[in-house]
Design a protein around this motif. Structure first.
Motif, PDB file in Angstrom:
ATOM      1  N   PHE A   1     -34.432  -2.334 -28.464  1.00 50.42           N
ATOM      2  CA  PHE A   1     -35.708  -2.329 -29.076  1.00 50.42           C
ATOM      3  C   PHE A   1     -36.071  -2.343 -30.466  1.00 50.42           C
ATOM      4  N   SER A   2     -34.612  -2.934 -31.162  1.00 55.84           N
ATOM      5  CA  SER A   2     -34.571  -3.001 -32.757  1.00 55.84           C
ATOM      6  C   SER A   2     -35.717  -3.773 -33.197  1.00 55.84           C
ATOM      7  N   GLU A   3     -36.131  -4.851 -32.584  1.00 51.36           N
ATOM      8  CA  GLU A   3     -37.074  -5.973 -33.222  1.00 51.36           C
ATOM      9  C   GLU A   3     -38.465  -5.517 -32.806  1.00 51.36           C
ATOM     10  N   TYR A   4     -38.676  -4.310 -32.309  1.00 53.49           N
ATOM     11  CA  TYR A   4     -40.138  -3.983 -31.817  1.00 53.49           C
ATOM     12  C   TYR A   4     -40.720  -2.748 -32.408  1.00 53.49           C
ATOM     13  N   ALA A   5     -39.960  -2.400 -33.670  1.00 53.22           N
ATOM     14  CA  ALA A   5     -40.518  -1.066 -34.487  1.00 53.22           C
ATOM     15  C   ALA A   5     -42.082  -1.011 -34.616  1.00 53.22           C
ATOM     16  N   GLY A   6     -42.570  -0.115 -34.238  1.00 55.10           N
ATOM     17  CA  GLY A   6     -43.871   0.189 -34.449  1.00 55.10           C
ATOM     18  C   GLY A   6     -44.692  -0.252 -33.333  1.00 55.10           C
ATOM     19  N   GLU A   7     -44.251  -1.001 -32.445  1.00 49.73           N
ATOM     20  CA  GLU A   7     -45.032  -1.657 -31.269  1.00 49.73           C
ATOM     21  C   GLU A   7     -45.115  -0.707 -30.046  1.00 49.73           C
ATOM     22  N   THR A   8     -46.134  -0.915 -29.130  1.00 55.03           N
ATOM     23  CA  THR A   8     -46.211  -0.460 -28.017  1.00 55.03           C
ATOM     24  C   THR A   8     -46.261  -1.488 -26.776  1.00 55.03           C
ATOM     25  N   LEU A   9     -45.119  -1.095 -25.807  1.00 51.90           N
ATOM     26  CA  LEU A   9     -44.755  -2.130 -24.728  1.00 51.90           C
ATOM     27  C   LEU A   9     -45.330  -1.417 -23.301  1.00 51.90           C
ATOM     28  N   LEU A  10     -45.726  -2.325 -22.466  1.00 49.93           N
ATOM     29  CA  LEU A  10     -45.886  -1.882 -20.911  1.00 49.93           C
ATOM     30  C   LEU A  10     -44.966  -2.172 -20.146  1.00 49.93           C
ATOM     31  N   VAL A  11     -44.515  -1.267 -19.330  1.00 49.80           N
ATOM     32  CA  VAL A  11     -43.590  -1.463 -18.418  1.00 49.80           C
ATOM     33  C   VAL A  11     -44.377  -2.185 -17.068  1.00 49.80           C
ATOM     34  N   HIS A  12     -44.455  -3.338 -16.747  1.00 51.14           N
ATOM     35  CA  HIS A  12     -45.344  -4.077 -15.890  1.00 51.14           C
ATOM     36  C   HIS A  12     -44.724  -4.509 -14.663  1.00 51.14           C
ATOM     37  N   ASN A  13     -45.675  -4.308 -13.506  1.00 47.81           N
ATOM     38  CA  ASN A  13     -45.132  -4.751 -12.197  1.00 47.81           C
ATOM     39  C   ASN A  13     -45.895  -5.638 -11.696  1.00 47.81           C
ATOM     40  N   ASP A  14     -45.547  -6.607 -11.198  1.00 44.29           N
ATOM     41  CA  ASP A  14     -46.326  -7.780 -10.504  1.00 44.29           C
ATOM     42  C   ASP A  14     -46.186  -7.903  -9.199  1.00 44.29           C
ATOM     43  N   ALA A  15     -45.178  -7.028  -8.485  1.00 47.46           N
ATOM     44  CA  ALA A  15     -45.285  -7.075  -7.034  1.00 47.46           C
ATOM     45  C   ALA A  15     -46.385  -6.673  -6.287  1.00 47.46           C
ATOM     46  N   PRO A  16     -46.739  -7.459  -5.317  1.00 46.67           N
ATOM     47  CA  PRO A  16     -48.018  -7.053  -4.576  1.00 46.67           C
ATOM     48  C   PRO A  16     -47.317  -5.853  -3.697  1.00 46.67           C
ATOM     49  N   ALA A  17     -48.158  -4.963  -3.190  1.00 52.54           N
ATOM     50  CA  ALA A  17     -47.806  -3.917  -2.224  1.00 52.54           C
ATOM     51  C   ALA A  17     -47.085  -4.294  -1.202  1.00 52.54           C
ATOM     52  N   MET A  18     -47.983  -5.135  -0.168  1.00 52.06           N
ATOM     53  CA  MET A  18     -47.156  -5.735   0.749  1.00 52.06           C
ATOM     54  C   MET A  18     -46.349  -6.811   0.431  1.00 52.06           C
ATOM     55  N   TYR A  19     -44.926  -6.531   0.214  1.00 47.06           N
ATOM     56  CA  TYR A  19     -44.340  -7.591  -0.685  1.00 47.06           C
ATOM     57  C   TYR A  19     -43.837  -8.547   0.163  1.00 47.06           C
ATOM     58  N   ARG A  20     -44.300  -9.747  -0.447  1.00 50.47           N
ATOM     59  CA  ARG A  20     -43.808 -10.974   0.433  1.00 50.47           C
ATOM     60  C   ARG A  20     -44.185 -11.083   1.858  1.00 50.47           C
ATOM     61  N   GLY A  21     -45.324 -10.500   2.007  1.00 53.15           N
ATOM     62  CA  GLY A  21     -45.954 -10.628   3.373  1.00 53.15           C
ATOM     63  C   GLY A  21     -47.266 -10.199   3.370  1.00 53.15           C
ATOM     64  N   GLN A  22     -48.212  -9.896   4.173  1.00 55.48           N
ATOM     65  CA  GLN A  22     -49.504  -9.808   4.274  1.00 55.48           C
ATOM     66  C   GLN A  22     -50.102  -8.963   5.344  1.00 55.48           C
ATOM     67  N   SER A  23     -51.244  -8.555   5.236  1.00 54.59           N
ATOM     68  CA  SER A  23     -51.977  -7.607   6.374  1.00 54.59           C
ATOM     69  C   SER A  23     -53.478  -8.187   6.238  1.00 54.59           C
ATOM     70  N   ARG A  24     -54.060  -7.859   7.272  1.00 54.02           N
ATOM     71  CA  ARG A  24     -55.525  -8.002   7.159  1.00 54.02           C
ATOM     72  C   ARG A  24     -56.424  -6.908   6.228  1.00 54.02           C
ATOM     73  N   ALA A  25     -55.926  -5.873   6.417  1.00 51.25           N
ATOM     74  CA  ALA A  25     -56.603  -4.668   5.618  1.00 51.25           C
ATOM     75  C   ALA A  25     -56.049  -4.781   4.120  1.00 51.25           C
ATOM     76  N   GLU A  26     -55.247  -5.525   3.548  1.00 51.28           N
ATOM     77  CA  GLU A  26     -54.763  -5.381   2.208  1.00 51.28           C
ATOM     78  C   GLU A  26     -55.724  -5.236   1.155  1.00 51.28           C
ATOM     79  N   ALA A  27     -56.799  -6.111   1.228  1.00 54.86           N
ATOM     80  CA  ALA A  27     -57.647  -6.361   0.090  1.00 54.86           C
ATOM     81  C   ALA A  27     -58.348  -5.038  -0.238  1.00 54.86           C
ATOM     82  N   ASP A  28     -58.652  -4.205   0.854  1.00 50.28           N
ATOM     83  CA  ASP A  28     -59.291  -2.846   0.646  1.00 50.28           C
ATOM     84  C   ASP A  28     -58.371  -1.813   0.471  1.00 50.28           C
TER      85      ASP A  28
END
Length: 602
Positions: free
Chosen positions: A376-403
């Motif tokens: 973190f030495s080059e990010y002094a004073g900054e805010t960072l987000l731990v971001h997750n881009d994995a969909p819930a049904m990982y590498r799969g799908q379900s008809r009810a997923e959208a809701d």
């Protein structure tokens, strides 16, 4: 190679099985939103699978994010000694815990009453004893489906069943925490595989990020969700000599998802949506709509502008994570440029040979761990987000997923303090990891991941073998019966429509590579033609993710190997670590034989 696992009748080939299996959904080798180029399979609609309903709809109350600091688990001290070794008594009990500033206190079940439990710190080569005591209430926090293994579980006994598994431990069978080794309060009732009250952990394995969690047959998903898990960190002098961040600059972080009610209680569904299932009923998977880190909902972490070491654990029931650090504008809630990279120094089984700067996101299936450095030495004073881009049904799908299936992109914030930058030093080499050799394989196994339905029409995920490509049940005789001292090649094709994290008790293995499901048992494997292990899964692993439409080949050695690990025999387990799947029959015995028992398969 010598194949000690031959079968008298040649089963259907994988290609013929695919043609025959369309009605059961094994053709749903589908992608999902958020696909990346290294993912296999192709998008394909499949609305015909029975039992695809997601858990009955429930939304957590709106909670303001980033208002609580990430807590750090306490370190557990021994309560005495036994046979000259440290002895721990660790109690499972109900308690009240503040999981978010704006929620009332939440009832949790925790080791020493804490969610997550205290961290055990052990030394390589120095054994310890642990007595896990059960002081939980008679009634469970969550709805219990008594149809799950109802023929072998005495649901009518008094008290809640628990048993603790040291995940990643190279331990004796009697101390493994097998699913049927459960016990109730004061050991009043015990399961058929219960052997002893005091577990013995030899710690004769590489230093690593291990963890402990409940493993009671049929209710593991509920007990872990209630809070029964914690870190177990194994250390040695060599690791300390590397000058890695330690003390307050080394932070264990367990990522989990939860749902809550307005009164602060954790919510777990009592069955699928619009289903003819029993009430209550197990659900196919669970995905929460609130991120928790070390038991705190949507927290933030303050760090100095320097190098940190994070011990990351995916402790969720079903959810995958694909993580990156992004610059974050808290006022607008918008993300910006990429933040510092994760530099991975260790996997499930310990340190890598050298640090790996990931050129993409860090993937963690349920129960997987990653030991990472972040500068973190080059990010002094900054805010960072731990971001997750994995969909819930990982590498799969379900008809009810959208809701009803929740993505969970925002995990936690990291605030980098203002101040002088501290010089960083990442060692160029970490340790020696001996490689397992394909040429040394004694036995090859073909172990497909399969989908079926139970008597209520609910999804039932199973583990198969070359001799049974319809899938085994938990109580079927062991088909994986390695001999101590042998090296085996396990080829695991995923014939379902979603990813599965597969875990082996006792042993650590190495990922050889991946290929498409066109592979048949007995096909010659050309290592040069395989997709190599991903950056973050090199070294020793005890969990491997198997995506739909692919075969993962892993090399497994049973017993001591070049001075690492120990010879152990007896019955262990292997299973999917999506805990709902594990509870509902995606788990099998792993019977490690001595050389005197070799060839004695049933």
């Amino acid at each position: 190679m010598n194949d000690k696992n031959t079968t008298p009748v040649r089963p259907l080939s994988r290609r013929k099985l695919l043609l025959a299996a369309g009605a059961t959904g094994t053709m749903a080798l589908a992608g999902c939103a958020g696909r990346t180029d290294d993912q296999t399979g192709s998008p394909d609609e499949d609305d015909s699978n029975p039992g695809d309903e997601q858990p009955r709809g429930h939304r957590s109350p709106a909670l303001e994010r980033w208002v609580d600091e990430v807590p750090r688990p306490a370190t557990q001290e021994p309560t005495g000694t036994k046979d000259g070794q440290p002895y721990y008594e660790i109690e499972m009990r109900e308690s009240q815990q503040k999981l978010h500033r704006d929620l009332p206190e939440t009832t949790v079940w925790g080791y020493e009453g804490s969610f997550p439990g205290p961290t055990i710190e052990a030394e390589q080569g120095e054994p310890i004893y642990v007595r896990w005591t059960n002081n939980l209430p008679d009634e469970h926090l969550f709805p219990v489906d008594t149809t799950v293994h109802g023929d072998i579980i005495p649901y009518d006994i008094e008290g809640v069943r628990t048993v603790t598994h040291l995940h990643g431990g190279n331990v004796e069978a009697a101390s493994d925490g097998k699913a049927r080794g459960w016990f109730t309060r004061d050991f009043a009732e015990t399961g058929p595989d219960f052997e002893k009250k005091d577990y013995y952990y030899a710690n004769d394995q590489p230093p690593a990020t291990l963890w402990y969690h409940d493993h009671a047959l049929g209710i593991t998903r509920l007990n872990v969700y209630a809070g029964l898990s914690g870190f177990y960190l194994l250390r040695n002098d060599h690791e300390r000599s590397l000058g890695l961040p330690d003390g307050e600059y080394e932070i264990p972080l367990v990522l989990q998802d939860r749902k809550f009610t307005d009164d602060g209680a954790m919510y777990y569904p009592d069955g699928p949506v619009e289903s003819e299932s029993p009430d209550p009923s197990i659900v196919p998977q669970f995905y929460g709509d609130v991120s928790t880190v070390n038991g705190k909902a949507w927290p933030r972490l303050s760090v100095e502008p320097r190098l940190y070491r994070f011990r990351l654990l995916n402790g969720a029931n079903s959810r995958y994570y694909r993580l990156a650090l992004l610059e974050y504008d808290e006022q607008s809630g918008e993300t910006g440029a990429a933040g510092p990279e994760f530099v991975q120094i260790g996997t499930d089984g310990g340190l890598l040979p050298s640090p790996v700067e990931l050129d993409g996101r860090l993937e963690l299936g349920s129960a997987q761990r990653a030991d990472v450095l972040v500068d973190f030495s080059e990010y002094a004073g900054e805010t960072l987000l731990v971001h997750n881009d994995a969909p819930a049904m990982y590498r799969g799908q379900s008809r009810a997923e959208a809701d009803d299936v929740e993505p969970l992109p925002e995990i936690m914030l990291i605030d980098v303090e203002e101040g002088e930058q501290t010089e960083t030093n990442v060692p160029e080499t970490l340790t020696r990891v001996p490689e397992l050799s394909l040429e040394a394989v004694d036995t090859e196994r073909y172990l497909p991941l399969l989908r079926s339905s139970d008597e209520y029409g609910r999804p039932l995920f199973l583990l198969g073998s070359e001799g049974n490509q319809s899938g085994h049940r938990l109580t079927d005789p062991a088909t994986e019966t390695p001999t101590v001292g042998d090296t085996e090649l396990w080829s695991i094709p995923n014939l379902t429509g979603m990813s599965h994290p597969i875990h082996l008790h006792l042993v650590h293995f190495q990922v050889l590579g991946r290929q498409s499901v066109g592979y048949d048992p007995g096909d010659e494997i050309d290592p040069d033609s395989l997709r190599p292990p991903k950056q973050f899964e090199r070294g020793w692993s005890d969990v491997v993710s198997v995506d739909p439409g692919e075969v993962v080949h892993i090399l497994v050695h049973f017993g001591e190997y070049e001075g690492l690990f120990t010879d152990q025999t007896g019955e262990y387990m292997w299973h999917c670590h999506m805990i709902e799947h594990e509870d509902h029959d995606m788990m099998r015995p792993l019977d490690v034989r001595s050389t005197s028992e070799e060839g004695s398969d049933d």
